[in-house]
Design an enzyme around this catalytic site. Structure first.
Site, short mmCIF file in Angstrom:
data_model
loop_
_atom_site.label_atom_id
_atom_site.label_comp_id
_atom_site.label_asym_id
_atom_site.label_seq_id
_atom_site.Cartn_x
_atom_site.Cartn_y
_atom_site.Cartn_z
N SER A 187 0.78 -1.37 -0.07
CA SER A 187 -0.19 0.12 0.16
C SER A 187 0.97 1.26 0.08
O SER A 187 1.99 1.10 0.52
CB SER A 187 -1.08 -0.08 1.43
OG SER A 187 -1.51 1.19 1.55
N TYR A 233 -1.53 -0.99 10.49
CA TYR A 233 -1.46 -1.16 8.92
C TYR A 233 -0.28 -0.64 8.24
O TYR A 233 0.25 -1.58 7.57
CB TYR A 233 -2.99 -0.55 8.58
CG TYR A 233 -3.07 -0.93 7.17
CD1 TYR A 233 -3.48 -1.99 6.58
CD2 TYR A 233 -2.97 0.21 6.05
CE1 TYR A 233 -3.78 -2.38 5.26
CE2 TYR A 233 -3.14 -0.14 4.73
CZ TYR A 233 -3.70 -1.19 4.17
OH TYR A 233 -3.89 -1.33 2.97
P1 NAD Z 1 -10.92 -6.54 0.99
O1 NAD Z 1 -11.30 -6.61 2.68
O2 NAD Z 1 -12.18 -6.58 0.22
O3 NAD Z 1 -10.11 -7.69 0.82
C1 NAD Z 1 -9.10 -8.57 1.55
C2 NAD Z 1 -9.56 -10.04 1.45
O4 NAD Z 1 -8.52 -10.59 2.31
C3 NAD Z 1 -10.66 -10.44 1.78
O5 NAD Z 1 -11.29 -11.46 0.82
C4 NAD Z 1 -10.73 -11.24 3.25
O6 NAD Z 1 -11.40 -12.20 3.39
C5 NAD Z 1 -9.18 -11.69 2.82
N1 NAD Z 1 -8.53 -12.17 4.24
C6 NAD Z 1 -8.45 -11.45 5.39
N2 NAD Z 1 -7.68 -11.96 6.35
C7 NAD Z 1 -7.48 -13.09 5.82
C8 NAD Z 1 -6.59 -14.59 6.12
N3 NAD Z 1 -6.48 -14.31 7.35
N4 NAD Z 1 -6.60 -15.40 5.52
C9 NAD Z 1 -7.08 -15.41 3.92
N5 NAD Z 1 -7.72 -14.35 3.43
C10 NAD Z 1 -7.92 -13.09 4.30
O7 NAD Z 1 -10.16 -5.38 0.71
P2 NAD Z 1 -9.41 -4.85 -0.49
O8 NAD Z 1 -9.30 -3.51 -0.65
O9 NAD Z 1 -9.62 -5.84 -1.87
O10 NAD Z 1 -7.70 -5.26 -0.13
C11 NAD Z 1 -6.85 -6.25 -0.83
C12 NAD Z 1 -5.33 -5.78 -0.61
O11 NAD Z 1 -5.20 -4.78 -1.10
C13 NAD Z 1 -5.14 -5.83 0.88
O12 NAD Z 1 -4.04 -6.30 1.17
C14 NAD Z 1 -5.15 -4.19 1.25
O13 NAD Z 1 -4.41 -3.80 2.28
C15 NAD Z 1 -4.54 -3.85 -0.13
N6 NAD Z 1 -4.95 -2.28 -0.49
C16 NAD Z 1 -6.13 -2.20 -0.71
C17 NAD Z 1 -6.24 -0.80 -1.14
C18 NAD Z 1 -7.67 -0.21 -1.48
O14 NAD Z 1 -7.78 1.06 -1.64
N7 NAD Z 1 -8.90 -0.92 -1.75
C19 NAD Z 1 -5.32 0.21 -1.20
C20 NAD Z 1 -4.05 -0.17 -0.78
C21 NAD Z 1 -3.86 -1.55 -0.51
#
Ligand code: NAD
Length: 250
Positions: free
Chosen positions: A141, A154
């Protein structure tokens, strides 16, 4: 979606693939011809996604995976080695550092940092045992590169992922394994859409030089660069896709 099948014959796995960015990444890799394994804690939640990808002509299957559970990770990576690993599973806890509980801190670090290591290590062990290389893409991120308030756990975990990416790239280059980090800025997903429509969310968006959220499809170029041979001389890199957020004025 891309039309070319540049990943035909490749096996890919995406962690946390039941929704959000993970499901999107799985769709993109499948559209490029990879056989994609969608991994999430509850396998049954993945059935519709697998069916949808197969309905679109892709190849997909599902596996149970909890990245905080070493046995679950070992089981998910116990079979044939993957060529491409998208280390995407993550959780967020926000709130002031002074009020962050030990439990919340541990949950974020355990999932977002240790879980990423556990998955990368299991995947790389299988690759080296099979005598083949591969590409590991850690989803970090921009909060791993700069900070914002109320996200200490985080931001710390994601910074750890960026540094871990470099350490693993250094150690595993000799095995033909590339390890890179993709650092998204604010990307619109089902989970954050309502927040970003709120007054507080709109205020945050004003700090992004492009004055908007990213769309999931805007990560596709960086994902494919790192996952395919287009990035064959890239390892230990971090790519930010953030509308210029990291270069916002101090
Ligand atoms: P999200 O919450 O929709 O997806 C996260 C996924 O991880 C979910 O499917 C959840 O069930 C899974 N998860 C959580 N704990 C777990 C575990 N112990 N074992 C297996 N799976 C697990 O969020 P997102 O926005 O799709 O984020 C996906 C990734 O992208 C994350 O690492 C997040 O930090 C990163 N990210 C997202 C953004 C954004 O703006 N959406 C920005 C920067 C980074």
């Amino acid at each position: 979606m891309t039309d070319s099948k540049q990943l035909a014959g490749k096996r890919a796995i995406v962690t946390g693939a039941s929704g959000g960015l993970g499901l999107h990444f799985a769709r993109i890799l499948a559209a490029a011809g990879a056989e994609v394994t969608l991994a999430a804690r509850r396998k049954e939640k993945l059935e519709a996604a697998v069916a949808e990808i197969e309905g679109a002509g892709g190849s997909a299957n599902a596996v149970s995976l909890d990245v905080t559970d070493p046995e679950s990770v070992a089981a998910a990576f116990g079979g044939e080695a993957y060529d491409i690993v998208i280390n995407n599973a993550g959780v967020t806890v926000d709130g002031p550092a002074l009020k962050t509980s030990d439990e919340d801190w541990s949950r974020v670090v355990e999932t977002d940092m240790t879980g990423v290591f556990r998955v990368a290590q299991a995947a790389a062990r299988a690759m080296t045992e099979a005598g083949k290389g591969g590409s590991i893409v850690n989803i970090a991120s921009i909060l791993g590169l700069r900070v914002a308030g109320n996200l200490a756990a985080y931001a710390t975990a994601k910074a750890g992922v960026v540094q871990m990416t470099k350490s693993l790239a250094l150690e595993w280059a000799r095995h033909g394994i590339r390890v890179n980090a993709l650092c998204p800025g604010y990307i619109e997903t089902d989970i954050n859409r309502d927040f970003f429509a709120s007054e507080a969310g709109q205020k945050l968006i004003k700090r992004v030089p492009q004055r908007r959220l990213g769309q999931m499809s805007e990560l596709d170029g960086a994902l494919m660069l790192l996952a395919t041979d287009a990035g064959s001389f890239m390892t230990g890199s971090e790519i930010a896709v953030d509308g210029g957020h990291l270069v916002s004025s101090l």
